[in-house]
Design an enzyme around this catalytic site. Structure first.
Site, short mmCIF file in Angstrom:
data_model
loop_
_atom_site.label_atom_id
_atom_site.label_comp_id
_atom_site.label_asym_id
_atom_site.label_seq_id
_atom_site.Cartn_x
_atom_site.Cartn_y
_atom_site.Cartn_z
N SER A 21 -31.99 -22.32 -24.10
CA SER A 21 -33.04 -21.80 -24.99
C SER A 21 -33.65 -20.48 -24.53
CB SER A 21 -34.15 -22.85 -25.14
OG SER A 21 -33.68 -23.98 -25.84
N GLU B 7 0.79 -1.22 0.00
CA GLU B 7 0.00 0.00 0.00
C GLU B 7 0.83 1.28 0.00
OE1 GLU B 7 -3.21 0.43 -0.33
OE2 GLU B 7 -3.79 -1.68 -0.31
#
Length: 879
Positions: A385, A109
């Protein structure tokens, strides 16, 4: 030169300025202009920065200690949850945080954390360069100190003002607190996912560690990688991404000398799930799946990418329908058909508002300890489908104006060497688009897709939020490479129920910051298709629910449209693991009313894992339909039907012809289909023209054989013709018969009866029927006795009596039989035996025993008449 000079002189003189020497134009040096501009900009910038810094909030010690929770409100403005729970936090003092934990966070960081005064100039210039090439905000230059300020004092919105204030307050924070205190603030405020806020809470949540020194190196690195994107690097739902992020942290720790290469390699070789409390990350908030979707949607809003919903004190007003959310969770957890199922069988549900696209409910997973939005919006699967309205029939109607009765070929189709069949290998030869969609036939869908074209199909899908770059033919029946989510599908189907208008689904209505700032998502309704396309697809999908593959999901009494979908496993996998051909990999049910659009997926994460092979059997593949029906039946629908737009017209067609039905088309050969106005057919079918008429129908009584001969002629019909014969005697009807000859005989005709015959020609190849023809004949026999007061006919036509065997009323004994009105069937005037005997009005005497037999026969005939409507049935006319 002299000529040029003279001309200039002449011009000066002409202008009247010839006596004045030319004046030199003063020029301001360029570098002075630049310097002046920079000075001005510096002064303006300095003043602006000064004003911004002066308006910066104060460093509030209370805010530095306790983050502000965000409040969540449903669609009605009722508070439903908070995105922070202080009582569940495990605070860690700096003395309780081991060096390797500190080193891990610093390395990934803010590696120069211990050297800078709160702002890292080198990092700022690196981020500035990235922002110039990638756009403002593409990379952050914030130090750990700045992140503390951002997470406690300011908001996370990306803006120049916030960055200036952040840097200013970071320097002030460094002057007031030590590095250790600042690091402690930071590690106790960041969010790690699953409700874990702070490093102490995260250690307990993920690894059940009460103390941080119990964590191993690879576990420390995993935790250090989470705050960047807790959902994306969640080791439970995204183990691969979590491992990659963990290894980045280990690489940074090695790079800056916090660990050796050997230590880094050993930690990288350890499975990311080692020591993880798998499946036990207990959430403390209600409706967690929905809240996780809120967080995802919030971070998609421009400028909100870095907002910390767990610390910024936001008021988030959502589209949650609390009843729908509670219903969704209840069905997934408590439905009777799921209660004893394999825990690894999962399901995801997304419900959106059909009109606005607002996400009403999110259901994700069946395990109550794994409540996230993953199965609703983060787990793309092949749609099967359910994609057919989106990639096939929708674009066909939209671009080519097909009607719902458009006839399609339904036979196997081969593309690039691969043959596509229907799921059950059943083919109809030819089907209408409506029937193909209702029965979910594959081959008509693929042919439709090929006729539409890939480009138009992809464009249609993209407008409905189905983001695909290309679509090979397999996509036409849901064979996607990546897949879609229930949320994608629910949003797309909503547009069909909303007159073709699509709105990107979102959980968020608006966000309020503590300073009063309001942010709303940039969601705008888009006309994704023509209104006729939306209505015609909807009308066909209503048929799917009534009589097609969606019957099991239908909710009686509800105006609902929907589509089913399944996918199967590849043949090589089935063969390898002994999986039956009927096995299903993904089962879908998607549908909508005018109020809600919902999509449900059911399946397994993997078809094979440490517990064996997984697939949906013939019973389990129906779970999506059952879940859909259960949820939709419990929601508050307005239940208004979908309104047909003026662009659509109904046309009654003759089946199989795609032509208008004629007035002679039988009702069972008619069907109503929808057309785009202006495209309806004008041609009327002549298949069922009015047939020829029955000609020369006669019925003649043959006295010798006591029978009736009926015959006629018919000149119509090229094929086989049969004839329906109906008859009645004195108004009593006989059973109708069908014969193939153009004549028949009725034997044993009863004297005095009137026989009526009706004949209709039926052409068997077309079903055409002629108009019926009718004729009648009265069988000769003795007359009825005259009415009272009439003069009897004395012996006239003695052999033509209507009532044989009856004597004249009141005649005397010995009277000539010729004087009787109705001599019993006398020949040439000869009296019947017993005629004219004493006992006027009595019947002539029959031979011994004959009267009793006649009486019994009449009783039997009377009984038959009563049973058959008053008329004994005709003999078989086909004999």
């Amino acid at each position: 030169m002299s000529n040029e000079y003279r001309s200039r002189q002449e011009r000066r003189q002409a202008s009247g300025g010839g006596n004045n020497p030319p004046k030199k134009k003063k020029r301001f040096p360029l570098f002075k202009a630049i310097i002046s501009f920079l000075i001005i900009m510096f002064l303006i910038g300095t003043a602006t920065v000064g004003v911004i810094m002066a308006k910066s909030p104060k460093l509030d010690p209370e805010k530095l200690k306790t983050p502000l929770s965000s409040q969540i409100y449903d669609k009605d403005g009722k508070k439903v949850s908070s995105l922070f729970s202080e009582e569940n936090r495990v605070k860690a003092g700096i003395a309780d945080i081991p060096p390797n934990v500190r080193d891990a966070f610093v390395s990934v960081e803010d590696v120069r954390f211990y050297k800078h005064p709160g702002v890292d100039v080198r990092r700022i210039f690196g981020a500035a360069l990235a922002n110039l090439t990638g756009g403002f905000g593409s990379e952050g230059g914030s130090t750990i100190t700045q992140q503390v300020v951002k997470n406690t004092i300011l908001t996370n919105q990306k803006s120049l003002t916030r960055k200036i204030q952040e840097a200013y307050l970071a320097i002030k924070l460094e002057q007031k607190y030590s590095k250790e205190q600042i690091l402690e603030m930071y590690l106790n405020k960041i969010y790690f996912g699953h409700g874990a806020y702070g490093i102490g809470t995260a250690a307990k949540t993920y690894f059940d560690a009460d103390k941080l020194d119990q964590l191993k190196l690879h576990q420390v690195a995993l935790l250090a990688g989470l705050p960047k994107a807790p959902s994306n690097y969640d080791p439970l739902t995204h183990p691969k991404e979590a491992e990659q992020r963990r290894n980045v942290v280990l690489g940074q720790m090695q790079k800056y000398g916090f660990i050796t290469k050997a230590e880094a390699d050993k930690a990288k070789a350890t499975p990311v799930t080692d020591g993880l409390r798998k499946g036990k990350l207990q959430e403390t908030r209600v409706h967690e799946a929905y809240l996780q979707q809120v967080i995802k949607d919030l971070h998609k809003i421009k400028g909100m990418e870095d907002v910390d919903v767990f610390a910024d004190g936001l008021k988030i007003y959502t589209n949650m329908d609390t009843k729908a959310q509670e219903t969704t969770e209840d069905v997934l957890q408590n439905a009777s058909f799921l209660r004893n199922e394999n825990k690894k069988l999962q399901s995801g549900i997304a419900i959106v508002d059909t009109k606005t696209g607002g996400i009403r409910a999110i259901g994700s997973g069946r395990d109550e300890n794994l409540m996230s939005a993953y199965y609703a919006s983060g787990n793309p699967r092949q749609p099967g489908s359910t994609i057919k309205p989106i990639l096939d029939y929708g674009p066909a109607i939209d671009s080519m104006k097909w009607d719902t009765g458009h006839i399609l070929k339904d036979t196997p189709i081969t593309i690039n060497g691969a043959t596509i069949n229907n799921f059950n290998n059943e083919q109809f030869g030819e089907v209408t688009m409506r029937k193909a969609l209702e029965k979910s036939e594959n081959t008509p869908a693929v042919r439709t897709f090929l006729e539409v074209g890939e480009s138009k199909a992809v464009d249609f899908a993209n407008k409905l939020g189905i983001k695909i770059d290309s679509a090979p033919p397999a996509y036409a029946i849901g064979g996607f490479q990546k897949g879609i989510t229930p949320l994608n599908l629910a949003g797309a189907y909503a547009a069909f129920g909303n007159e073709g208008v699509y709105t990107e689904p979102t959980t968020i209505r608006k966000i309020e910051f503590p300073n009063g700032q309001v942010v709303k998502p940039e969601t705008k309704p888009v006309a994704a298709m023509k209104d006729y396309t939306a209505y015609m697809i909807t009308d066909m999908l209503k048929g799917v629910m009534r009589s097609g593959t969606g019957i099991m999901a239908n909710v009686p009494g509800l105006n609902i449209a929907g589509k089913t979908g399944t996918t199967n496993l590849p043949k090589e996998i089935r063969d390898q693991y002994g999986i039956p051909k009927s096995a299903t990999n993904d089962a879908w049910m998607a549908g909508y009313t005018s109020s809600y659009s919902a999509a449900v997926w059911t399946g397994y994460n993997k078809y094979k894992d440490e517990d064996g092979v997984h697939y949906l059997d013939t019973n389990q593949k129906n779970y999506s339909k059952l879940i859909f029906k259960e949820v939709m039946s419990r929601l508050n629908h307005s239940n208004t039907d979908f309104q047909k737009p003026n662009s659509v017209v109904d046309v009654t067609l003759e089946k199989g012809t795609h032509k208008k039905a004629s007035e002679f088309t039988p009702d069972d050969q008619k069907t109503t289909e929808l057309f785009v106005r202006g495209t309806e057919p004008s041609e009327v079918s002549n298949k069922y023209e009015k047939p020829a008429s029955i000609e020369g129908l006669t019925a003649k009584y043959d006295d010798k054989s006591k029978s009736i001969d009926v015959k006629w002629t018919y000149k119509g019909g090229k094929g086989k013709t049969v004839y329906k014969v109906a008859a009645n005697v004195d108004g009593a009807a006989a059973a109708e018969q069908t014969i193939s000859d153009k004549k028949f005989t009725v034997p044993n005709a009863e004297p005095g009866k009137t026989y009526t015959f009706q004949v209709t020609a039926v052409e068997t190849d077309t079903g055409k029927e002629s108009d019926p023809a009718q004729t009648s004949v009265t069988v000769p026999g003795e007359q009825q006795p005259p009415a009272e007061g009439q003069t009897p006919d004395h012996g006239n036509n003695p052999g033509q009596g209507n009532n044989p065997g009856q004597g004249q009323e009141g005649s005397k004994p010995g009277t000539n039989p010729g004087d009787n009105t109705n001599p019993g069937q006398g020949n040439n005037g000869q009296p019947d035996q017993g005629g004219g005997q004493q006992g006027g009005g009595t019947e002539p005497q029959n031979p011994p025993g004959q009267g009793q037999q006649d009486q019994q026969q009449r009783k039997q005939e009377k009984k038959q008449q009563q049973e058959q409507g008053g008329f004994p049935s005709l003999p078989d006319l086909n004999q």
